[in-house]
Scaffold this active site. Structure first.
Site, PDB file in Angstrom:
ATOM      1  N   GLU A 190       9.304 -30.420   9.588  1.00  0.00           N
ATOM      2  CA  GLU A 190       8.022 -30.953  10.027  1.00  0.00           C
ATOM      3  C   GLU A 190       8.079 -31.469  11.466  1.00  0.00           C
ATOM      4  O   GLU A 190       7.142 -31.299  12.240  1.00  0.00           O
ATOM      5  CB  GLU A 190       7.577 -32.088   9.088  1.00  0.00           C
ATOM      6  CG  GLU A 190       7.206 -31.631   7.693  1.00  0.00           C
ATOM      7  CD  GLU A 190       5.869 -30.907   7.653  1.00  0.00           C
ATOM      8  OE1 GLU A 190       4.850 -31.525   7.345  1.00  0.00           O
ATOM      9  OE2 GLU A 190       5.856 -29.688   7.942  1.00  0.00           O
ATOM     10  N   THR A 244      -2.460 -28.515  13.960  1.00  0.00           N
ATOM     11  CA  THR A 244      -2.151 -29.930  13.794  1.00  0.00           C
ATOM     12  C   THR A 244      -1.906 -30.623  15.125  1.00  0.00           C
ATOM     13  O   THR A 244      -2.389 -31.742  15.354  1.00  0.00           O
ATOM     14  CB  THR A 244      -0.916 -30.096  12.887  1.00  0.00           C
ATOM     15  OG1 THR A 244      -1.196 -29.498  11.622  1.00  0.00           O
ATOM     16  CG2 THR A 244      -0.597 -31.566  12.674  1.00  0.00           C
TER      17      THR A 244
END
Length: 376
Positions: A190, A244
């Site tokens: 991530e 994102t």
């Protein structure tokens, strides 16, 4: 080998729930671990001193989609959603050098956009991190990824790939790593894709609702929503990409005290609603973010109208799932959810000119798990 979760055009979800083997009534879920407690650990890079022996020749795992933030819980609250997610198959490969990982194949409607280089792929990065934690040096591993989630959807696509891969490596060697260690492995992935935040990877691995109490050191708490209460998520995904990194860049650098107090109270109300099984209270708190949603909603065409359509249609609350563009509403019945989903799809078209698809799913209480394996 793998650039899973990197910038790519968004595609709507079109996966039939029955395509997942664990939705078959005859299928028995085999979770590799159960985590119903608070987890905390100061060591961020634990490594086994003795390399474990593989107990399986191959294993296939599944990790669910997630809804991060849940409105006011930006970067520290998320939950797993049943019926949507990614599969990873992992096997011992004697043709590879010891300690090496290869991504042999990637399938799904986004496969052409993903690299097979493990150092560039969410699944590959997490698998390598898990191998490092396990001190794997004597065998090579081959990984296959089946994407069930679109990229840039706000449903934790990168986290699902990472979670399935980390659990696959762990399961192949007898599951010596704890859930917290698996989350650390997933965070390696991530961090390279969208930032160091665990509100997708933690619930994808642990299932249910997860509260991130602290990041230094990582401290996680699973919040148990009562099994006797009905909770459905209406997930409406438009044909629109919301990377994102771009959505995070739009956030305000400073916030006022009044908004801080308001959001803190709404998060407290949301956590209380989860623990009490109060779906209406959960929805109300989820809808009341005054910091993140107001800056992101204008970047998603039609989002404000979609939220209004959901609530006017009977939803207990509606917000943006993760960074978006998927909108998520909560309700206590499947049929109600389907009606609300239709209204939200219509609103995306009328208010934003975007085609969208809707699915209604329950809470995934298990998290990443083994779906099949071959003993050694």
């Amino acid at each position: 080998m793998a650039s899973i979760c990197v910038q790519s055009p968004f595609k709507p979800i079109n996966i039939a729930p029955n395509s997942f083997p664990f939705n078959n009534p005859s299928y028995k879920v085999k979770p590799p671990f159960i985590c119903n407690f608070s987890l905390s650990q100061s060591k961020t890079q634990p490594t086994l001193t003795t390399e474990p022996t593989p107990i399986l020749t191959s294993v296939t795992t599944f990790a669910p989609a997630t809804v991060a933030n849940l409105g006011p819980g930006f970067d520290f609250l998320g939950c797993a959603v049943d019926g949507l997610g990614d599969f990873v198959s992992l096997s011992l490969d004697p043709s590879l050098p010891p300690g090496q990982l290869s991504i042999s194949s990637i399938s799904g409607n986004v496969s052409s956009k993903l690299s097979k280089d493990p150092l560039l792929n969410c699944a590959g990065i997490a698998a390598l991190a898990a191998m490092k934690l396990l001190n794997i040096r004597s065998v090579g591993l081959s990984l296959s990824l089946q994407k069930g989630l679109p990229l840039g959807s706000g449903l934790g696509s990168s986290a699902a790939s990472a979670a399935a891969a980390a659990v696959a490596v762990n399961s192949l060697f007898g599951s010596p790593l704890s859930p917290l260690e698996l989350v650390h492995a997933g965070l390696e992935s991530e961090a390279k894709v969208s930032g160091y935040h665990a509100d997708n990877i933690a619930p994808s691995i642990m299932g249910g609702f997860v509260l991130i109490k602290n990041y230094e050191p990582l401290d996680l708490m699973k919040l148990e929503f009562p099994e006797t209460n009905e909770l459905y998520f209406v997930l409406v995904s438009p044909e629109f990409e919301a990377p994102t990194k771009k959505m995070r860049a739009a956030l305000p650098k400073e916030i006022g005290m009044s908004h801080h107090i308001w959001n803190s109270s709404q998060v407290a109300a949301l956590v209380a609603a989860v623990l009490m099984g109060d779906v209406q209270g959960l929805g109300k708190a989820l809808s009341n973010d005054k910091i993140v949603e107001p800056t992101r909603a204008p970047l998603i065409p039609g989002m404000e109208g979609v939220k209004k359509a959901a609530i006017d249609g009977g939803a207990f609350g509606c917000t943006i799932s993760g960074a978006g563009p998927t909108a998520v509403a909560v309700i206590d019945g499947l049929e109600k959810g389907r009606v609300i989903g239709d209204r939200m799809v219509e609103a995306f078209w009328k208010e934003g000119g975007l085609k969208a698809t809707a699915v209604v799913q329950k809470l995934d209480r298990v998290g990443a798990r083994v779906v099949s394996s071959v003993p050694k």
